[in-house]
Design an enzyme around this catalytic site. Structure first.
Site, short mmCIF file in Angstrom:
data_model
loop_
_atom_site.label_atom_id
_atom_site.label_comp_id
_atom_site.label_asym_id
_atom_site.label_seq_id
_atom_site.Cartn_x
_atom_site.Cartn_y
_atom_site.Cartn_z
N ASP A 26 -17.34 52.44 -3.30
CA ASP A 26 -17.02 53.45 -2.28
C ASP A 26 -17.61 53.02 -0.93
O ASP A 26 -18.82 52.92 -0.78
CB ASP A 26 -17.62 54.79 -2.71
CG ASP A 26 -17.12 55.96 -1.88
OD1 ASP A 26 -16.78 55.76 -0.70
OD2 ASP A 26 -17.08 57.09 -2.42
N HIS A 81 -13.36 54.78 -2.60
CA HIS A 81 -13.16 56.17 -2.19
C HIS A 81 -11.68 56.52 -2.25
O HIS A 81 -10.83 55.74 -1.83
CB HIS A 81 -13.67 56.32 -0.75
CG HIS A 81 -13.92 57.72 -0.33
ND1 HIS A 81 -15.10 58.38 -0.58
CD2 HIS A 81 -13.15 58.59 0.37
CE1 HIS A 81 -15.04 59.59 -0.07
NE2 HIS A 81 -13.87 59.75 0.50
#
Length: 233
Positions: A170, A201
């Site tokens: 992420d 993400h």
């Protein structure tokens, strides 16, 4: 399957809209889908529709309503992404939690007084964790929640089950923040974290370039099982 309806604020002085999808049969539990920074867009509405097909009444409150009602932005469009960042930066998150509280109240009534689960993505993942600390929801799920490492001081208030999905690549929640989450929540019996190696993400977005099909199916399956366990009865 669904449509927008109005919800009264906790103070009862104003109203805001939420997308609501209802199952064919009467629901005994509800799920609140907490938006990303892109508003209650097609992807968030699709998640509500899916929960309704699974037998829950599903709500997605418009949390940007004080700035600009009915925002719908596309994560894959650079101009939309920048607009979304601006909306997020202006959002009063404490006020957003109060709007989520109002949505819990409405959703619980729609489910005949049954249990209410909350699931959020990105900004919504952060708000789902905050809701676990501050509201009377019954189960909470956060996908790639941002800044949770800065909220760990509130975790003592968590009294209901929490599930967090953490993609290890992420680029908005960096390794140090992920480490702080794992270490800081390790002794909290209410909280479970799942890592998704190499995913970024937004991997569980309903549509668009960010979605990873295998990762999304794994995380969503875990979420469905989590709610089936904790929202029953």
């Amino acid at each position: 399957m669904g449509d927008f309806t109005s919800i009264s604020t906790l103070d009862g002085d104003r109203q805001f809209d939420a997308y609501v999808a209802k199952p064919e049969a009467e629901a005994s539990a509800a799920i609140i889908v907490i938006q990303e920074i892109f508003g209650v867009n097609e992807g968030i509405r699709a998640k509500c529709d899916s929960w309704a097909k699974a037998g829950y009444v599903a709500y997605a409150p418009d949390l940007f309503w004080r700035q600009e009602p009915h925002v719908e932005l596309d994560a894959d469009v650079p101009e939309d992404f920048q607009a979304a960042i601006g909306l997020m930066q202006k959002l009063n998150q404490d006020q957003a939690i109060r709007d989520i509280e109002a949505t819990i109240k409405a959703a619980r009534a729609a489910a005949g007084g049954g249990k209410v689960g909350l699931v959020g993505y990105c900004l919504g993942g952060r708000l789902a964790f905050m809701s676990a600390c501050r509201t009377d929801g019954d189960a909470f799920v956060g996908y790639y929640g941002v800044g949770i490492d800065g909220l760990l001081g509130e975790q003592h208030a968590i009294g209901k089950p929490v599930l967090l999905h953490v993609p290890t690549a992420d680029h908005f929640v960096l390794p140090d923040a992920q480490k702080a989450m794992h270490e800081g929540l390790a002794d909290n019996r209410h909280v479970t974290l799942h890592d998704y190696a190499g995913l970024d993400h937004g991997f569980a977005a309903e549509m668009g370039e960010r979605r990873d099909e295998a990762g999304a199916e794994l995380a969503d399956g875990r979420t469905a099982d989590f709610f089936a366990e904790h929202l029953a009865g």
